[in-house]
Each structure stands twice: as C-alpha cells, then as structure tokens.
Write a protein that holds these residues in place. Structure first.
Motif, PDB file in Angstrom:
ATOM      1  N   PRO A   1       0.830  -1.218   0.000  1.00  8.49           N
ATOM      2  CA  PRO A   1       0.000   0.000   0.000  1.00  8.49           C
ATOM      3  C   PRO A   1       0.861   1.263   0.000  1.00  8.49           C
ATOM      4  CG  PRO A   1      -0.866  -1.595   1.568  1.00  8.49           C
ATOM      5  CD  PRO A   1       0.443  -2.129   1.104  1.00  8.49           C
TER       6      PRO A   1
ATOM      7  N   LEU B   1      -5.257   0.866   7.703  1.00  5.68           N
ATOM      8  CA  LEU B   1      -5.518  -0.325   6.894  1.00  5.68           C
ATOM      9  C   LEU B   1      -5.451  -1.601   7.714  1.00  5.68           C
ATOM     10  CD1 LEU B   1      -3.628   0.373   3.528  1.00  5.68           C
ATOM     11  CD2 LEU B   1      -6.080   0.031   3.812  1.00  5.68           C
TER      12      LEU B   1
ATOM     13  N   TYR C   1     -10.367  -2.433   0.070  1.00 11.03           N
ATOM     14  CA  TYR C   1      -9.054  -2.123  -0.501  1.00 11.03           C
ATOM     15  C   TYR C   1      -8.576  -3.277  -1.386  1.00 11.03           C
ATOM     16  CZ  TYR C   1      -4.025  -1.502  -0.843  1.00 11.03           C
ATOM     17  OH  TYR C   1      -2.746  -1.387  -1.323  1.00 11.03           O
TER      18      TYR C   1
ATOM     19  N   ALA D   1      -5.545  -6.416   4.984  1.00  8.92           N
ATOM     20  CA  ALA D   1      -6.154  -5.142   4.613  1.00  8.92           C
ATOM     21  C   ALA D   1      -7.661  -5.339   4.427  1.00  8.92           C
ATOM     22  CB  ALA D   1      -5.526  -4.605   3.340  1.00  8.92           C
TER      23      ALA D   1
ATOM     24  N   GLU E   1     -10.298  -3.188  -4.684  1.00 15.18           N
ATOM     25  CA  GLU E   1      -9.809  -2.088  -5.518  1.00 15.18           C
ATOM     26  C   GLU E   1      -8.495  -2.464  -6.203  1.00 15.18           C
ATOM     27  OE1 GLU E   1      -9.203   1.481  -3.350  1.00 15.18           O
ATOM     28  OE2 GLU E   1      -8.326   2.569  -5.024  1.00 15.18           O
TER      29      GLU E   1
ATOM     30  N   ASP F   1       0.968   0.000  -5.187  1.00 13.67           N
ATOM     31  CA  ASP F   1      -0.441  -0.287  -5.491  1.00 13.67           C
ATOM     32  C   ASP F   1      -1.069   0.737  -6.424  1.00 13.67           C
ATOM     33  OD1 ASP F   1      -2.091   1.064  -2.511  1.00 13.67           O
ATOM     34  OD2 ASP F   1      -0.435   1.825  -3.728  1.00 13.67           O
TER      35      ASP F   1
ATOM     36  N   ARG G   1      -1.515   5.758   7.298  1.00 11.51           N
ATOM     37  CA  ARG G   1      -2.347   4.963   6.384  1.00 11.51           C
ATOM     38  C   ARG G   1      -2.294   3.482   6.744  1.00 11.51           C
ATOM     39  NH1 ARG G   1      -1.704   4.364  -0.234  1.00 11.51           N
ATOM     40  NH2 ARG G   1      -3.497   2.992  -0.505  1.00 11.51           N
TER      41      ARG G   1
END
Length: 711
Positions: free
Chosen positions: A599, A656, A667, A663, A670, A603, A652
């Motif tokens: 992340p 997460l 997410y 995660a 995505e 990503d 972040r």
C-alpha cells in the motif's frame, strides 16, 4: 526458531518435542564446502574457526546446530533435525484453499524483513555508480594501490559478493556523507585502516573510528539525473548544430559512438529518425552529419531554439551534451569549449545553477578574436566526479581517474558513529585490490578469505538468523506417500517458507522430494522467489509427464529501487521473470503471484501496469494479485522499516491494518480491479486461485495463492 505446531489431522497437533526425532550430538563446523561444486585441494585448518554455535532453542534439544565460518552465512545458525513427519495439514482457519503442504525448512535465508538494503553506491570503472547489491563477480570497479607516498586509483575486478546480517552502525561525515556498515567493517583514514567500532582496552581493543578521524576519498556521490523529456531536449540542444531550411540535414557536434547512439535514441523519442551520413572535421574536432529520414522538421528546428525558461533537468541534459560535444578531461584538467558569448553564458549559467565553480581560459596571448574559449572546472576530483554523476554524459572514456593520487582534501571528518539498534542485511564484495570506493570513501574487504572462491553464493541472497533444516525430508515424503491412508491429494510447497531459499543450494532437499512426488504421480505445486528452481527443471519435466505440476513465481513489483529497499535478499524481479520465461519455454504454464502489493508504494496504477506488462512479456500464463498482509513478527519488522523509510505512510498503514493482519476487503477489491484491468490491456488473464499450473485433462483441486513469509 522452533517450528510451529501444526493443526490437528495428518502431521497433527503434537508438541515440537514429539513431532521431531533429534540427533543427540551438538557440533560446531569449522569450515564448509558445497556438495554441488568441485572442491579445491585441501587447504588445511582455516585461518579462523567459526564462533561457537549458540545454545539450542528449548524446542530443539539434541539437534545438530551448525554455524559456518564463511562470509555468506555469518551470523546464521542451521538446526539440522530428523523430522518424524513432513506432509502437514494446513490449519482450518487459514485463508488458503489447499489442505496439505510440505515445508523442508523452517525459517528462510531470503530474509525479506523489509529493512535497509544494499544501496551503497560503488564507483564503477566507467565512472558511473552502481548499488553494491547489484554488483556481480566480473564487474570492473575502482580500487586503490599504493605507489610511493600515495595510494592511486586503479581499475580492479569484483571477485565475489555476499550479504550477511549484522548489527548496523551509521557513520556520518562532515560533508553529509552517510554509510551504514557493521562494526567490523574498515574504512581508510588519514591514520590507516580503522574498524567502525572497537575499544581502547580489553578483548575488543582494535583501531576504530572516532570523531578525530578523517576518511580518505572524495565524499558522497551525486545522484544520477532522471532521463526526463527536459533532460533529453537539453542534451540534444547542446549537440545539434546548424541545419538547412527544411531541417533535412544537420550536424551533431560529436563523432563519439556513445554520444551519437544516445542522440539518435533521444531523437527517436521525439519522433525523428536519422541516418548518419558523413563524419567531418572542423578544425580539430570531428562532427557527424545526419540525414532526417522521418519525423517533423519542426522538432529539429525547435531543439535549436533555447527554451524561454530552463528547468534543472534541461540544464543537466545541456551540460551532459556540451561535455560530449566539446568537453575534455585529461590529467585532472576538466574543460568545456564554447564558441561564442551566447553558449558561454548558457554553459556557465548551468554550471553555476548547480554550484560548480569555473575559470575562463582563452588561448593566445593576447586573445585571438574568434578563438574557442574554454570553461575550466575547479575544485579538483570531487567536483569532477560530482559533474559526471550529476549530469551523466554518454561518453565514458573521458571519465577515467585511473592513476590519480588519493590525496584530495575533502571535508570527510567523522562527526558521528551511531548504533542503529538493529541487525540488518549488509553487503560486501571481494576485489583484486582488497578495497573499493563506497560512496566516495575507500572501503576495505572485511571478510576476504580463500574460501570465497568456491562457496555457492548467489546474488541477492539474504538471511534470517536461524533456519531449521529437515535433513530427512526426501525419505519422509516417499514413506508418507506410500502409506495406505494417503489418497494422493494435491501438495503445495513454498507457500509459507520458500523451499528454494539460498540454503537449498547447500542441503539439496528438493530433488528427492520432487522425485518421490514424481514416482507416486502425486500432484503438487511450487511457489517461490528463488531462481534455484531452474536447477530442478529436468525433474519437474519428468513429473509433469505423469501428474499435474504447478509452478508459480512471486513478483510483487518491478521497481528496482523498491526491490533493493524492501526485498534485499531475494533475486531481483528481472531474474525471477527470466526464470518464468525459461519455464514457459520448457512448456509450463507459469503463474505469477503478484505479491506482496505494498500500500502506498506499489499499489498505484502506474506501478501495477509496469509489473503486469513485465509479467506478460515473460510468457506467464496468469497473474494473481495479493495485497500485503502482516502477520505477527513480520508486522513489527515492517513497521520499523516503514517508519524509517516512508514515515508519511505510517498513518495509512495503521488505518488499513488496525483490524488485524489483512487489509480491508474494499481495498483488496480495488487493487484486484486495477490488476485485472492491466492484465486485459496486456493480453494476460488474471489468474483465479489455482489456474497457474499445467492443466491435465482432469483437473484436481486448486492449490494455494499465498504470500511468502516476510520473515
């Protein structure tokens, strides 16, 4: 590092003492040679015995603990055990679809701990720099030799390289140079070679760095420029001379092959293709006339016009082009010739923009009207190297510093030696001169010994500290496959600990395992980051003729800088994809597990697209994404690395991973969608679980798509 107790079932819930049958002796190895290489003649007792093996873990009483007195395994302990069973049932709460697994090792010599990598820049023979972790035996670099009162720079060869895990220290110099090294490492000071750490008395007494010492060298190397569009335009502006009205023919102010090749590439990037017509000499400097064969004439005429406002990248490209066109560097004197006031102003302005100092030399006394003027760079070798590294001219033959004395007065006073409080993977090399130039200072070969010439040390290898080796894994697999209760279920390997980690080069546990699976026609799959898998390609082919064989590689990203920082002990993504290509050429449908996707680091759409494109180009059959998951142990190591390298991402990650190791599903969906769209763009379907193996007519149950252990 005791093995985890498996879940109930086959190989079920037993305590480690019942699960393993141990050899009762505890020995210490004094030296080691690899069985798969020809051993040299006996050299007698090594110059230094290995340190005593550490005490056995409580869960491994009586195991053979081996420590090897070799650079590549410094700090490593291998606990050799005779396991009682080898085919283990996966815990029911695991998120993987397969049921059975084989792990011949516990612990992993890849050591993907996601901490500091081997990014120290080393001065190459062509004048450029390369990270120490990227060096290979045979590379030509600079070292030093003493002649008379001074040491002199000489070109030498890398004989070997390795990595080890040691306590790390940061050495900071007055000019801002920083170096991360072990306490045993030695640097050259004005008072001779000194270790990073030591003591003035007692058993640890040895010469070591203090704030009274000054290291010898030029100081930290500048970072190479980005080859942006502005850089390319600036480079071409410096090289292109007059053109006709149609810009069909124009001159490039050089006849050097390296500069011409670069200019043609940059012109092609701008949509203009050319052919070299003639090489002429105007005065004493040759030029090359080229003919535009395609592309708009406006591009060429536009390159002749200086920009209204220059950027840093344009100025760096312009300086590189001016040096390739009119520059010289001979006997320590660096000059760039300028023909008129305009080019003098532009060149001197670009030099001053980056803090370079210069002097104007005009030939002739008195000055001859129209004679070429020369801008002479001042500041000695440190400034010349800074120019070369910062601008990166194409012509490397003018960069040589061979034979120059090591006597510059750079500000390399030691200002601090800090204990980082971590044991980190650190790289070293052996050279023909016994030293090398690391980030501008002279560094000694710390562990050079005769054994390095016959050790099986592959590139990109790094280590965790303790590895349990089930030395009887092959015979156990054969025995358990023959048991009447075994029903021929699919077996997954490499999903927890990489079975082709570096230690496999020593113990060779996988060939008898594959042979047993082949002889019983038992389906299996292998997930790895290790290129050592190619050693067993003939066995895999044999097995694929009688059963279903799956081969998958883990490639989370292709960004080289991120790989060096995050996975310093693994083969590079390029080498892994080369292995995918060889396996695909051998007839295997190789799947790539795109893991771990980090992340905030790998990503985004650009990174994912670049990775999927490289995977597709390698001939892989599928790609399956897997975002990073952080289990206990790996989580703590990764958190420390992230806070040090990318502190802005810490909030972040807290968000997460606040609920656990994985995660959030949103997410993950995505990221999966981004990979799926990239796969469609590049003609590669996204692998569903288990479709990354060679498929027989009757497919058995699917195997694992699981991230390799980070620790």
């Amino acid at each position: 590092m005791p093995p985890s107790c498996p879940a109930p079932g086959r190989g079920g819930a037993r305590c480690p003492q019942r699960h393993l049958r141990f050899v009762r002796t505890h020995v210490r190895m004094r030296s080691m040679r690899w069985d798969n290489l020809s051993a040299p003649p006996d050299e007698g007792t090594p110059d230094r015995a290995a340190p005593a093996a550490p005490p056995l873990p409580l869960a491994l009483p009586g195991a053979i603990a081996r420590t090897f007195d070799t650079p590549g395994f410094a700090g490593m302990t291998f606990y050799e055990v005779r396991a009682q069973s080898i085919i283990n049932r996966v815990p029911g709460q695991s998120r993987v679809p397969f049921e059975w697994t084989i792990n011949p090792y516990r612990g992993c010599s890849h050591a993907c701990v996601y901490c500091l990598g081997g990014d120290t820049p080393i001065l190459m023979a062509d004048g450029r720099t390369r990270a120490i972790s990227e060096l290979e035996p045979g590379d030509r670099i600079y070292g030093t030799r003493r002649r008379g009162a001074y040491r002199h720079y000489v070109v030498t060869t890398v004989l070997d390289k390795w990595s080890t895990v040691k306590r790390a220290y940061r050495v900071t110099l007055a000019d801002g140079t920083t170096l991360v090294a072990s306490g045993d490492h030695r640097f050259l000071t004005e008072r001779g070679w000194k270790h990073v750490t030591g003591s003035m008395r007692g058993g640890g007494r040895r010469p070591h760095l203090t704030t009274r010492n000054r290291l010898l060298g030029t100081g930290r190397f500048a970072v190479a420029p980005k080859r942006s569009a502005d850089y390319r335009r600036g480079y071409l502006h410096a090289l292109i001379r007059d053109d006709d009205r149609a810009a069909a023919r124009f001159r490039l102010a050089t006849a050097e092959a390296e500069a011409l090749d670069r200019a043609e590439r940059y012109l092609a990037d701008a949509g203009v293709t050319v052919e070299r017509a003639t090489v002429t000499r105007i005065g004493r400097r040759p030029t090359t006339t080229v003919v535009r064969t395609s592309g708009p004439a406006e591009v060429v005429t536009g390159l002749l016009r200086p920009p209204g406002e220059t950027t840093d990248d344009w100025s760096l490209g312009y300086l590189a082009g001016m040096f390739d066109a009119t520059g010289t560097c001979h006997r320590g004197v660096f000059r760039i010739s300028v023909a008129d006031d305009e080019s003098q102003a532009r060149t001197s302005g670009a030099l001053e923009r980056f803090g370079f100092r210069w002097a104007l030399d005009v030939p002739g006394v008195p000055a001859v009207p129209g004679a070429a003027r020369q801008l002479r760079l001042t500041g000695g070798l440190p400034e010349r190297l800074r120019f070369f590294h910062l601008t990166d001219p194409a012509v490397t033959t003018r960069r040589s510093i061979e034979g120059m004395a090591l006597k510059c007065a750079a500000h390399l006073q030691v200002t601090a030696v800090e204990d980082l409080g971590l044991e980190l993977p650190l790289w070293d090399i052996t050279t023909g001169t016994g030293d090398f130039i690391a980030n501008g200072v002279v560094s000694h070969n710390c562990f050079a010994r005769n054994t390095h010439t016959y050790l099986d040390l592959d590139s990109g290898a790094d280590f965790d500290r303790k590895v349990i080796v089930k030395v009887n894994a092959g015979e156990l697999v054969r025995r358990e496959l023959a048991a009447p209760r075994w029903r021929g279920a699919h077996v997954a390997m490499g999903t927890n600990v990489d079975c082709y980690q570096r230690a496999e080069g020593r113990y060779r546990l996988m060939p008898p395992i594959i042979e047993a699976l082949r002889d019983f026609a038992n389906p299996f799959s292998i997930l790895t980051k290790g290129t050592l898998l190619l050693r067993d390609l003939p066995l895999l082919r044999q097995a694929a003729e009688v059963t279903r064989v799956g081969v998958s590689y883990s490639v989370g990203f292709v960004d080289e800088a991120l790989w060096r920082a995050a996975e310093p002990g693994t083969p590079s993504p390029r080498r892994r994809l080369d292995a995918v290509r060889q396996l695909a050429d051998a007839g295997f449908e190789v799947g790539v597990l795109m893991a771990p996707i980090l992340p905030g680091l790998s990503d985004d759409e650009e990174s994912i697209d670049a990775t999927v494109a490289a995977v597709a180009a390698s001939g892989a059959a599928s790609v399956t994404p897997l975002p990073l998951h952080l289990r206990p142990g790996a989580r703590e190591w990764y958190a420390r690395w992230l806070a040090r390298e990318f502190p802005h991402l810490v909030p972040r990650y807290r968000l997460l991973y606040q609920a656990g190791s994985y995660a959030p599903q949103a997410y993950q969906r995505e990221v999966t969608a981004r990979v799926r769209m990239a796969a469609r763009r590049h003609g590669l379907h996204r692998g569903e679980t288990g479709d990354n193996r060679r498929l027989p007519e009757t497919p058995p149950p699917a195997p694992a798509a699981e991230q390799l252990s980070l620790l």
